[in-house]
Structure formats: C-alpha cells, structure tokens
Scaffold this active site. Structure first.
Site, PDB file in Angstrom:
ATOM      1  N   LYS A  15      49.794  40.414  23.037  1.00  0.00           N
ATOM      2  CA  LYS A  15      51.199  40.015  23.158  1.00  0.00           C
ATOM      3  C   LYS A  15      52.058  41.230  23.556  1.00  0.00           C
ATOM      4  O   LYS A  15      51.596  42.385  23.474  1.00  0.00           O
ATOM      5  CB  LYS A  15      51.655  39.422  21.825  1.00  0.00           C
ATOM      6  CG  LYS A  15      50.887  38.148  21.427  1.00  0.00           C
ATOM      7  CD  LYS A  15      51.452  37.563  20.141  1.00  0.00           C
ATOM      8  CE  LYS A  15      50.733  36.297  19.734  1.00  0.00           C
ATOM      9  NZ  LYS A  15      51.389  35.646  18.553  1.00  0.00           N
ATOM     10  N   TYR A  55      52.549  27.069  24.047  1.00  0.00           N
ATOM     11  CA  TYR A  55      52.983  26.863  22.654  1.00  0.00           C
ATOM     12  C   TYR A  55      53.568  25.472  22.417  1.00  0.00           C
ATOM     13  O   TYR A  55      54.369  25.296  21.495  1.00  0.00           O
ATOM     14  CB  TYR A  55      53.985  27.945  22.262  1.00  0.00           C
ATOM     15  CG  TYR A  55      53.339  29.280  21.921  1.00  0.00           C
ATOM     16  CD1 TYR A  55      52.352  29.374  20.930  1.00  0.00           C
ATOM     17  CD2 TYR A  55      53.711  30.451  22.569  1.00  0.00           C
ATOM     18  CE1 TYR A  55      51.755  30.589  20.614  1.00  0.00           C
ATOM     19  CE2 TYR A  55      53.118  31.673  22.254  1.00  0.00           C
ATOM     20  CZ  TYR A  55      52.150  31.735  21.275  1.00  0.00           C
ATOM     21  OH  TYR A  55      51.563  32.946  20.947  1.00  0.00           O
ATOM     22  N   ASN A 122      52.623  39.838  16.083  1.00  0.00           N
ATOM     23  CA  ASN A 122      51.298  40.051  15.486  1.00  0.00           C
ATOM     24  C   ASN A 122      50.208  40.417  16.507  1.00  0.00           C
ATOM     25  O   ASN A 122      49.020  40.137  16.289  1.00  0.00           O
ATOM     26  CB  ASN A 122      50.904  38.841  14.643  1.00  0.00           C
ATOM     27  CG  ASN A 122      50.962  37.550  15.433  1.00  0.00           C
ATOM     28  OD1 ASN A 122      51.086  37.579  16.659  1.00  0.00           O
ATOM     29  ND2 ASN A 122      50.854  36.427  14.751  1.00  0.00           N
ATOM     30  N   HIS A 125      46.971  36.791  20.334  1.00  0.00           N
ATOM     31  CA  HIS A 125      46.746  35.350  20.232  1.00  0.00           C
ATOM     32  C   HIS A 125      45.271  35.089  20.473  1.00  0.00           C
ATOM     33  O   HIS A 125      44.660  35.728  21.329  1.00  0.00           O
ATOM     34  CB  HIS A 125      47.553  34.591  21.294  1.00  0.00           C
ATOM     35  CG  HIS A 125      47.090  33.178  21.471  1.00  0.00           C
ATOM     36  ND1 HIS A 125      47.522  32.154  20.654  1.00  0.00           N
ATOM     37  CD2 HIS A 125      46.171  32.626  22.322  1.00  0.00           C
ATOM     38  CE1 HIS A 125      46.895  31.024  21.010  1.00  0.00           C
ATOM     39  NE2 HIS A 125      46.072  31.290  22.013  1.00  0.00           N
ATOM     40  N   GLU A 136      44.144  26.306  27.234  1.00  0.00           N
ATOM     41  CA  GLU A 136      44.857  27.582  27.412  1.00  0.00           C
ATOM     42  C   GLU A 136      44.291  28.391  28.579  1.00  0.00           C
ATOM     43  O   GLU A 136      45.042  29.046  29.312  1.00  0.00           O
ATOM     44  CB  GLU A 136      44.790  28.385  26.108  1.00  0.00           C
ATOM     45  CG  GLU A 136      45.571  27.716  24.976  1.00  0.00           C
ATOM     46  CD  GLU A 136      45.346  28.348  23.611  1.00  0.00           C
ATOM     47  OE1 GLU A 136      44.576  29.335  23.510  1.00  0.00           O
ATOM     48  OE2 GLU A 136      45.931  27.838  22.635  1.00  0.00           O
TER      49      GLU A 136
HETATM   50  P1  IDP Z   1      48.305  31.882  15.147  1.00  0.00           P
HETATM   51  O1  IDP Z   1      48.770  32.795  16.267  1.00  0.00           O
HETATM   52  O2  IDP Z   1      47.741  32.680  14.008  1.00  0.00           O
HETATM   53  O3  IDP Z   1      47.398  30.779  15.639  1.00  0.00           O
HETATM   54  P2  IDP Z   1      50.384  29.855  14.963  1.00  0.00           P
HETATM   55  O4  IDP Z   1      50.697  29.106  13.715  1.00  0.00           O
HETATM   56  O5  IDP Z   1      49.698  29.127  16.062  1.00  0.00           O
HETATM   57  O6  IDP Z   1      49.610  31.188  14.553  1.00  0.00           O
HETATM   58  O7  IDP Z   1      51.792  30.417  15.513  1.00  0.00           O
HETATM   59  C1  IDP Z   1      51.912  30.936  16.810  1.00  0.00           C
HETATM   60  C2  IDP Z   1      52.682  32.239  16.722  1.00  0.00           C
HETATM   61  O8  IDP Z   1      54.027  31.957  16.286  1.00  0.00           O
HETATM   62  C3  IDP Z   1      52.166  33.234  15.682  1.00  0.00           C
HETATM   63  O9  IDP Z   1      51.095  34.016  16.157  1.00  0.00           O
HETATM   64  C4  IDP Z   1      53.400  34.051  15.378  1.00  0.00           C
HETATM   65  O10 IDP Z   1      53.660  34.998  16.416  1.00  0.00           O
HETATM   66  C5  IDP Z   1      54.486  32.984  15.403  1.00  0.00           C
HETATM   67  N1  IDP Z   1      54.707  32.359  14.088  1.00  0.00           N
HETATM   68  C6  IDP Z   1      53.919  31.444  13.468  1.00  0.00           C
HETATM   69  N2  IDP Z   1      54.422  31.062  12.286  1.00  0.00           N
HETATM   70  C7  IDP Z   1      55.580  31.732  12.138  1.00  0.00           C
HETATM   71  C8  IDP Z   1      56.570  31.771  11.101  1.00  0.00           C
HETATM   72  O11 IDP Z   1      56.488  31.083  10.078  1.00  0.00           O
HETATM   73  N3  IDP Z   1      57.624  32.611  11.290  1.00  0.00           N
HETATM   74  C9  IDP Z   1      57.741  33.398  12.412  1.00  0.00           C
HETATM   75  N4  IDP Z   1      56.840  33.377  13.411  1.00  0.00           N
HETATM   76  C10 IDP Z   1      55.756  32.579  13.281  1.00  0.00           C
HETATM   77 MG    MG Z   2      47.862  29.207  16.969  1.00  0.00          MG
END
Ligand code: IDP
Ligand code: MG
Length: 144
Positions: A15, A55, A122, A125, A136
């Site tokens: 990212k 997304y 984070n 992805h 994807e």
């Molecule tokens: P993942 O990347 O671990 O699969 P997902 O639930 O698919 O997590 O969420 C996509 C992305 O959205 C996450 O990687 C993170 O960057 C962001 N995200 C997910 N949940 C939250 C939240 O509760 N608060 C803020 N950002 C979030």
């Molecule tokens: Mg995800």
C-alpha cells in the site's frame, strides 16, 4: 481450514504507506523467503475506479472513503504471488488488520503501527479467498 495441493495465486498490494516508507523490497523479500514465487509485479498509481472495484465489499462502511483516499495517495506495488496455499499463507505473513494487534514476526506487526487518521494504514493487502484472488487479479492485472 482444508489443506489443498493445488497451486494458488494471490493478489498482494504494498500500500502507499509501505511504498513511501521504502518497504517494498522488505515485503517481497519475506514473500520469496517463505517460498512463494512472483508471477507479476508492477508499480501503479491506482485510479478511484480500480479502488472502488477492489474494495466493493467495504462500500458504505465508515472507513470506506478514508480508505480510498489513503489508497490513492501515492503509488502501490501490485504483485501476483504463486504457491500451494499462498492465499492463507500470505494472510498469515501479513498478520492482523490492525498493526497494533498484529503479532511480532508478521509484516504488519514488525513494520506497521497506528498513525493519526481514520483508516488503518497497514502496509499490505492480500486476497482472502480463491474467489477474491481471481477477481482482484483481474482488476490489477487484466492482461493475466
Ligand atoms: P484486511 O486488509 O486485513 O483484509 P479488511 O477488513 O478487508 O482487512 O479491510 C480492508 C482495509 O481497510 C484494511 O486493510 C485497513 O486498511 C482498512 N480497515 C479495515 N477495518 C478498519 C477499521 O475498522 N478502521 C479503519 N480502517 C480499517
Ligand atoms: Mg480484506
């Protein structure tokens, strides 16, 4: 989780936070050290349309717009990785979604932290299922 012998492909994104911080090589190093192979690799500045498709499952959530703003804030490195169980295996290498909670030893746990802002930055992805992976890969590498 069921074991499988079929080789899988997963879509990995480094990212904008990871790219800006110069962590592309470190993430790829961990993928290769684990034993997965690279099938495609590209540096791309994502369009809003690509990100909305990627997304789609999160549309309407409170972090959706901040997530799209964050993901379009700079270049990302997109990769297709290959290997048996690489979808689950890369999610394991990546660690929990929130860097504060991600275990040490994982990409997010070792290299990420909580920063100011709504969205969890984070670093990576990784696809979460074979169906998501194929969908994807079509978004980021339509030629594959
Ligand atoms: P993942 O990347 O671990 O699969 P997902 O639930 O698919 O997590 O969420 C996509 C992305 O959205 C996450 O990687 C993170 O960057 C962001 N995200 C997910 N949940 C939250 C939240 O509760 N608060 C803020 N950002 C979030
Ligand atoms: Mg995800």
């Amino acid at each position: 989780m069921t074991d499988t012998n079929t080789s899988e492909r997963s879509l990995v994104l480094i990212k904008p936070d990871g790219f800006r911080r110069g962590l592309t090589g470190e993430v790829i190093r961990r993928i290769e050290a684990k034993g997965y192979t690279l099938a495609a690799l590209a540096i791309v500045t994502p369009t809003r349309e690509q990100l909305a498709a990627h997304y789609a499952e999160h549309e309407g959530k409170p972090f959706y717009e901040p997530l799209l703003d964050f993901m379009s804030s700079g270049p990302v490195t997109a990769a297709v990785i290959e290997g048996q169980e690489c979808i689950r295996g890369f999610r394991s290498l990546a660690g929990a979604t929130k860097p504060t909670d991600a275990a040490p030893g994982t990409i997010r746990g070792d290299l990420g932290r909580k920063w100011a802002g709504t969205v969890d930055e984070n670093i990576v992805h990784g696809s979460d299922s074979p169906e998501s992976a194929e969908r994807e890969i079509g978004i980021w590498f339509p030629e594959l």
